[in-house]
Design a protein around this motif. Structure first.
Motif, mmCIF file in Angstrom:
data_model
loop_
_atom_site.group_PDB
_atom_site.id
_atom_site.type_symbol
_atom_site.label_atom_id
_atom_site.label_comp_id
_atom_site.label_asym_id
_atom_site.label_seq_id
_atom_site.Cartn_x
_atom_site.Cartn_y
_atom_site.Cartn_z
ATOM 1 N N TYR A 56 25.402 47.463 47.066
ATOM 2 C CA TYR A 56 23.986 47.701 47.340
ATOM 3 C C TYR A 56 23.194 46.411 47.510
ATOM 4 C CZ TYR A 56 24.920 52.570 46.171
ATOM 5 O OH TYR A 56 25.421 53.856 46.156
ATOM 6 N N ASP A 58 21.671 43.733 49.455
ATOM 7 C CA ASP A 58 21.321 43.783 50.872
ATOM 8 C C ASP A 58 21.924 42.634 51.661
ATOM 9 O OD1 ASP A 58 19.841 46.089 50.981
ATOM 10 O OD2 ASP A 58 17.934 45.110 50.570
ATOM 11 N N LYS A 102 13.666 51.616 51.622
ATOM 12 C CA LYS A 102 14.782 51.249 50.755
ATOM 13 C C LYS A 102 14.679 51.900 49.371
ATOM 14 C CE LYS A 102 16.740 48.213 53.601
ATOM 15 N NZ LYS A 102 16.946 46.820 53.190
ATOM 16 N N HIS A 105 17.772 53.900 48.444
ATOM 17 C CA HIS A 105 18.932 53.017 48.497
ATOM 18 C C HIS A 105 19.057 52.215 47.203
ATOM 19 C CE1 HIS A 105 21.795 50.045 50.015
ATOM 20 N NE2 HIS A 105 20.962 49.095 49.631
#
Length: 597
Positions: A56, A58, A102, A105
């Motif tokens: 996760y 980025d 996001k 996420h």
């Protein structure tokens, strides 16, 4: 982590996530089915689960559909209107159209990290092989990652929902989702505390996972945890979050303010202490090329893998995609990641002064450089300018260019507007910093793709964090200019009050602040920092809007005129933070929306 590891881990999760429709399945498990209990009893599957928690983090190299931090600030324009960044720049965003969303996420990463933390402790195989030490380390890695994902949420959305160690399943009911946002200060205190807990256990160098010959670069370290804490506390001390009465009406449903209305100078001390803690590890140094060439030093920060300035990197990334988008058409690139004139003007001259203070600066006439006429605006600039910006008639070699040549952005030139329906810089410049000129990605290239880690945190930033925070808390402290001067020394420009060509020492706290802000803009250009800086300093309304470049609709001398190249909309107060999607607001009825949305 390698992509194969992440893919395996994701497949494993599909097998082990709870499924309510399977509750009455036969009281037996097929031989080829991996249960969640088995995952956390075996070393290998647990490590694969942890690899998924890392996934996760980025990849910030893609700045047109996945991340907006370059193209929505005042330093870069991304030329293509077909990409999501264009929608953001014209204001085509709302809670119902939450682009660059996001929220879920990061919460998925937080949930995975929490599950790992809560279940790794009883791993029988690890306990038998390594005792408690490896379990403690893996727990600290997951704790660091969870804190980092909270930080990423906070930098984009402001105050967030702190879940803590409570596990919220992927199929949580509406009732289970009813948790309000915490105030920004409460979020900072929680995340800072979690980073401290992780730092107390994490190794100083990347874990070798028990294998002496297999150092796993990118794995969490104490330096990574403390570097994230440094940036977190710098943001928390800044005007956006520290006594910002502009947001007095931003409150939870119970009336609690989301942003503290009282200025607290002690927050700057915490930020200074956090940055100094990274420095005092004595694990990192500013990268300097052995040749002493400042341009090569500035390039080496990014192109020498695992050098001593890099603190937190992402091993797998799409930097070759950034390369080809930033290279000119002459090189087979797509000619579209374009610095603004405002960013070009920010670079110092060789005498170390800004352009408006230096006698070396001129916007009149040309200088012949090896047979190429170079506009005097681009002469006598500091090394960071030449390492970071491709300007008209700059010499470039890369991609499919077999030899060095001047790059022209004239309207009828080889990289100009008339030569392609979409692939042309709106400003008459291209980003050169961290562009691998030998990349073979996309439509050009004369060599293998340059594989390199993506630098997320480095020591140069920490020095500037420290100087900025110290100036706000203890103006006049000699460490302030000491660490700014270390940055300038590496950049090859005169320092303040040091050396034979020293510049006068700034006399006031305000003047020092201005100098630090200028240094930060140049040193950290195109590193996804400026978007957050102009917001936390509360200067975004002044610097966003109409942004300039050269006149790309002209040839010859007429090209060299400042014109408005693009508009990057900033709507106050909405543009300080992204909207939480209406879907998530409807699901979590205690979560208040950000101001302006």
């Amino acid at each position: 982590m390698k992509n194969t590891i992440i893919k395996y881990s994701m497949a494993l999760l599909i097998l082990i996530l709870p499924c309510t429709s399977c509750k009455k399945y036969l009281d037996q498990v097929p031989n080829d089915r991996v249960t969640i209990e088995q995952v956390f009893q075996k070393k290998g599957p647990s490590e694969q689960y942890l690899a998924n928690v890392y996934s996760y983090v980025d990849d910030e190299s893609e700045q047109w559909t996945q991340n907006p931090w370059l193209g929505n600030a005042d330093e870069v324009d991304v030329t293509w209107s077909k990409y999501t960044i264009y929608d953001l720049n014209i204001g085509n965003i709302s809670a119902g159209n939450a682009i660059f969303d996001k929220w879920n996420h990061y919460y998925d990463g937080i949930r995975s990290a929490t599950y790992f933390i809560n279940h790794i402790g009883g791993n029988a195989e690890i306990l038998a092989l390594n005792g408690q030490q490896l379990i403690d380390q893996y727990t600290a890695e997951a704790r660091f990652l969870r804190a980092y994902y909270y930080f990423l949420l906070m930098r984009q959305y402001g105050p967030v929902v702190i879940v803590g160690d409570k596990e919220i399943p992927a199929d949580a009911t509406a009732t289970q989702m009813q948790i309000p946002r915490s105030s920004f200060d409460d979020c900072v205190n929680y995340v800072s505390g979690e980073l401290d807990k992780a730092a107390a256990v994490l190794p100083q160098v990347p874990s070798n996972n028990g294998q002496a010959s297999d150092i796993q670069y990118g794995r969490a370290t104490v330096g990574m945890a403390l570097a994230v804490k440094s940036r977190l506390l710098l943001y928390a001390a800044s005007p956006l979050y520290n006594g910002n009465t502009d947001f007095s009406g931003f409150k939870n449903q119970d009336g609690k303010p989301m942003i503290n209305q009282n200025y607290d100078a002690a927050k700057w001390k915490k930020a200074a202490d956090a940055a100094k803690a990274v420095i005092d590890l004595n694990l990192y140094t500013l990268y300097k090329d052995p040749s002493g060439d400042p341009v090569k030093s500035l390039q080496g920060i990014f192109f020498i893998p695992w050098n001593a300035e890099q603190i937190f990197v992402r091993k797998d990334n799409n930097l070759p995609g950034f390369d080809v988008n930033s290279m000119p058409r002459q090189a087979g690139g797509w000619n579209g990641i374009a610095p603004t004139q405002e960013q070009v003007d920010a670079y110092f001259m060789t005498d170390g002064l800004p352009i408006h203070e230096s006698s070396l600066y001129s916007e009149t006439g040309f200088t012949n450089v090896n047979g190429v006429q170079v506009y005097n605006m681009y002469m006598n600039r500091e090394p960071r300018f030449y390492a970071s910006v491709t300007y008209n008639n700059a010499i470039f070699q890369g991609g499919k260019m077999q030899s060095p040549a001047a790059i022209s952005f004239f309207v009828s030139g080889p990289n100009g507007k008339n030569g392609h329906p979409t692939d042309w810089s709106k400003t008459g410049y291209l980003v050169r910093k961290n562009v691998g000129t030998q990349s073979n990605n996309g439509s050009g290239g004369n060599g293998a793709t340059q594989a390199r880690p993506e630098v997320l945190f480095r020591l140069g930033e920490i020095y500037l964090n420290y100087a900025e925070a110290l100036n706000e808390y203890a103006p006049g402290n000699p460490d302030i200019l000491k660490y700014v001067n270390l940055i300038r020394d590496r950049a090859g420009i005169p320092q303040y009050g040091a050396g034979n060509k020293s510049l006068p020492v700034p006399v006031s706290q305000s003047d020092v602040r201005t100098r630090i802000w200028q240094e930060r803009r140049v040193e950290l250009a195109f590193e996804e920092q400026r978007w957050f800086d102009i917001r936390r300093w509360k200067i975004a309304p002044q610097v966003m809007g109409a942004l300039h470049g050269m006149d790309i609709n002209k040839d010859g001398n007429d090209f060299y005129n400042r014109v408005v190249a693009t508009n990057h909309l900033f709507r106050s107060p909405a543009s300080y933070w992204f909207p939480i999607s209406q879907y998530d607001i409807d699901r979590s009825k205690l979560v208040v929306q950000n101001p302006g949305w």
